[in-house]
Design an enzyme around this catalytic site. Structure first.
Site, mmCIF file in Angstrom:
data_model
loop_
_atom_site.group_PDB
_atom_site.id
_atom_site.type_symbol
_atom_site.label_atom_id
_atom_site.label_comp_id
_atom_site.label_asym_id
_atom_site.label_seq_id
_atom_site.Cartn_x
_atom_site.Cartn_y
_atom_site.Cartn_z
ATOM 1 C CG ASP A 11 -0.377 0.271 2.533
ATOM 2 O OD1 ASP A 11 0.867 0.404 2.640
ATOM 3 O OD2 ASP A 11 -1.143 0.364 3.515
ATOM 4 C CG HIS A 12 -0.775 4.743 1.467
ATOM 5 N ND1 HIS A 12 -1.909 3.943 1.473
ATOM 6 C CD2 HIS A 12 -0.701 5.310 2.690
ATOM 7 C CE1 HIS A 12 -2.504 4.045 2.641
ATOM 8 N NE2 HIS A 12 -1.799 4.862 3.410
ATOM 9 C CB CYS A 68 0.876 -2.177 4.797
ATOM 10 S SG CYS A 68 0.696 -2.956 6.410
ATOM 11 C CB THR A 70 2.430 -1.541 11.096
ATOM 12 O OG1 THR A 70 1.203 -2.167 10.685
ATOM 13 C CG2 THR A 70 2.178 -0.140 11.636
ATOM 14 C CB ILE A 72 -0.018 -5.168 11.805
ATOM 15 C CG1 ILE A 72 1.215 -5.059 12.702
ATOM 16 C CG2 ILE A 72 -1.143 -5.911 12.523
ATOM 17 C CD1 ILE A 72 1.044 -4.117 13.887
ATOM 18 C CG HIS A 101 11.923 -23.419 12.799
ATOM 19 N ND1 HIS A 101 12.103 -23.245 14.151
ATOM 20 C CD2 HIS A 101 13.085 -23.950 12.336
ATOM 21 C CE1 HIS A 101 13.321 -23.664 14.487
ATOM 22 N NE2 HIS A 101 13.933 -24.089 13.388
ATOM 23 N NE ARG A 135 11.789 -29.491 16.178
ATOM 24 C CZ ARG A 135 13.011 -29.102 15.859
ATOM 25 N NH1 ARG A 135 13.798 -29.875 15.127
ATOM 26 N NH2 ARG A 135 13.473 -27.926 16.265
ATOM 27 C CG HIS A 136 10.424 -27.313 11.806
ATOM 28 N ND1 HIS A 136 10.165 -26.744 13.031
ATOM 29 C CD2 HIS A 136 11.756 -27.561 11.778
ATOM 30 C CE1 HIS A 136 11.288 -26.641 13.711
ATOM 31 N NE2 HIS A 136 12.265 -27.134 12.973
#
Length: 147
Positions: A11-12, A68, A70, A72, A101, A135-136
């Site tokens: 995004d911006h 973006c 952040t 998030i 992982h 295992r991952h």
């Protein structure tokens, strides 16, 4: 050997960082699929997460980078799709672990929270690190709705 293709979208809040990372990707042999945005005008980050998710689903790219402000919001938007394992990272350790992982196929960073040099390091590690499996693999298989 086929070309390595990396989709990238933002995004911006991630435009400036996207431009830096595109240059690094091209210099390291990746073909870049730039899905926008390309300017400072306000846009909605979920729209760009959808574009990248669709490009990976359609086989137009093997991995992706989302940005973006952040990181998030765009990571939340991307992780709605079963075939996406988007990892928001802030440092080299996170970039390494998300590949080793978690077999992350999308690297997410915040254009306003991470400096360009750290972001460049994270991208390099993300592109060069292989999934350990073992295992991952069992755990990663449980991440999708079908797992």
């Amino acid at each position: 050997m086929s070309a390595k293709i990396m989709a990238i979208a933002c995004d911006h809040g991630g435009v400036d960082l996207k431009d830096v990372l595109i240059k690094d990707l091209a210099a390291s042999g990746w073909t870049v699929l730039d899905l926008g945005t390309d300017g400072p005008e306000s846009v909605d980050y979920p729209d760009f997460a959808v574009k990248l998710a669709q490009a990976l689903k359609d086989g137009k790219a093997e991995r992706g980078v989302l940005l973006c402000g952040t990181g998030i919001g765009i990571s939340i938007a991307a992780n709605r799709f079963d075939h996406i394992r988007a990892a928001l990272v802030h440092d080299a350790f996170g970039a390494r672990m998300c590949r080793q992982h978690n077999d992350a196929n999308v690297l997410v960073m915040g254009g306003r929270t991470i400096g360009p040099e750290v972001a460049r390091d994270c991208l390099k590690i993300f592109t060069e690190t292989e999934f350990e499996g073992g295992r991952h693999a069992r755990r990663v298989s449980k991440l999708s709705a079908n797992g």
